[in-house]
Design a protein around this motif. Structure first.
Motif, mmCIF file in Angstrom:
data_model
loop_
_atom_site.group_PDB
_atom_site.id
_atom_site.type_symbol
_atom_site.label_atom_id
_atom_site.label_comp_id
_atom_site.label_asym_id
_atom_site.label_seq_id
_atom_site.Cartn_x
_atom_site.Cartn_y
_atom_site.Cartn_z
ATOM 1 N N SER A 41 0.819 -1.215 0.000
ATOM 2 C CA SER A 41 0.000 0.000 0.000
ATOM 3 C C SER A 41 0.852 1.264 0.000
ATOM 4 N N ARG A 42 1.918 1.250 0.764
ATOM 5 C CA ARG A 42 2.739 2.459 0.949
ATOM 6 C C ARG A 42 3.818 2.644 -0.114
ATOM 7 N N ARG A 43 4.248 1.577 -0.718
ATOM 8 C CA ARG A 43 5.344 1.658 -1.695
ATOM 9 C C ARG A 43 4.810 2.077 -3.055
ATOM 10 N N PRO A 44 5.475 3.034 -3.715
ATOM 11 C CA PRO A 44 5.061 3.430 -5.074
ATOM 12 C C PRO A 44 5.165 2.245 -6.039
ATOM 13 N N ALA A 45 4.288 2.219 -7.014
ATOM 14 C CA ALA A 45 4.243 1.114 -7.981
ATOM 15 C C ALA A 45 5.571 0.948 -8.717
ATOM 16 N N GLU A 47 8.437 1.012 -7.547
ATOM 17 C CA GLU A 47 9.396 0.290 -6.712
ATOM 18 C C GLU A 47 9.001 -1.165 -6.483
ATOM 19 N N ILE A 48 7.974 -1.629 -7.211
ATOM 20 C CA ILE A 48 7.511 -3.007 -7.076
ATOM 21 C C ILE A 48 7.612 -3.696 -8.435
ATOM 22 N N ARG A 49 8.179 -4.903 -8.427
ATOM 23 C CA ARG A 49 8.245 -5.698 -9.658
ATOM 24 C C ARG A 49 6.875 -6.309 -9.904
ATOM 25 N N GLY A 50 6.273 -6.033 -11.041
ATOM 26 C CA GLY A 50 4.949 -6.566 -11.343
ATOM 27 C C GLY A 50 3.852 -5.654 -10.806
ATOM 28 N N SER A 51 2.624 -6.141 -10.873
ATOM 29 C CA SER A 51 1.499 -5.303 -10.456
ATOM 30 C C SER A 51 1.228 -5.468 -8.962
ATOM 31 N N LYS A 52 0.728 -4.396 -8.365
ATOM 32 C CA LYS A 52 0.376 -4.436 -6.953
ATOM 33 C C LYS A 52 -0.741 -5.453 -6.705
ATOM 34 N N ALA A 53 -1.709 -5.529 -7.614
ATOM 35 C CA ALA A 53 -2.828 -6.460 -7.436
ATOM 36 C C ALA A 53 -2.340 -7.903 -7.413
#
Length: 81
Positions: A41-45, A47-53
């Motif tokens: 929830s807190r990390r910007p997209a 900075e994440i590998r792949g989708s948040k969902a």
């Protein structure tokens, strides 16, 4: 076909140590799930590998999901170890 002595034990039939282990394991699993969901929830997209969902769904898989998210799902930022 299961035999009578192969049936699963009820909660009352478990030893105190087995009960403690079950509760401790559940608490650790829940803590990992909450930590992973909060981080997503807190990390910007970016900075994440792949989708948040996808990662939200993956974290629902016992210990494996949150562990994979923390190991593989977050991008390493320059200057961090």
């Amino acid at each position: 076909m299961r035999k009578k002595h192969d049936r699963k034990k009820t909660w009352k039939e478990l030893s105190p140590l087995a009960r403690f282990g079950t509760i401790a394991g559940a608490a650790i699993q829940l803590a990992l799930l909450v930590a992973a969901q909060r981080d997503i929830s807190r990390r910007p997209a970016e900075e994440i590998r792949g989708s948040k969902a996808l990662w939200r769904a993956a974290t629902l898989v016992n210990f494996v999901g949150p562990g994979c998210y923390f190991i593989f799902g977050r991008k390493r930022l320059p200057g961090t170890t």
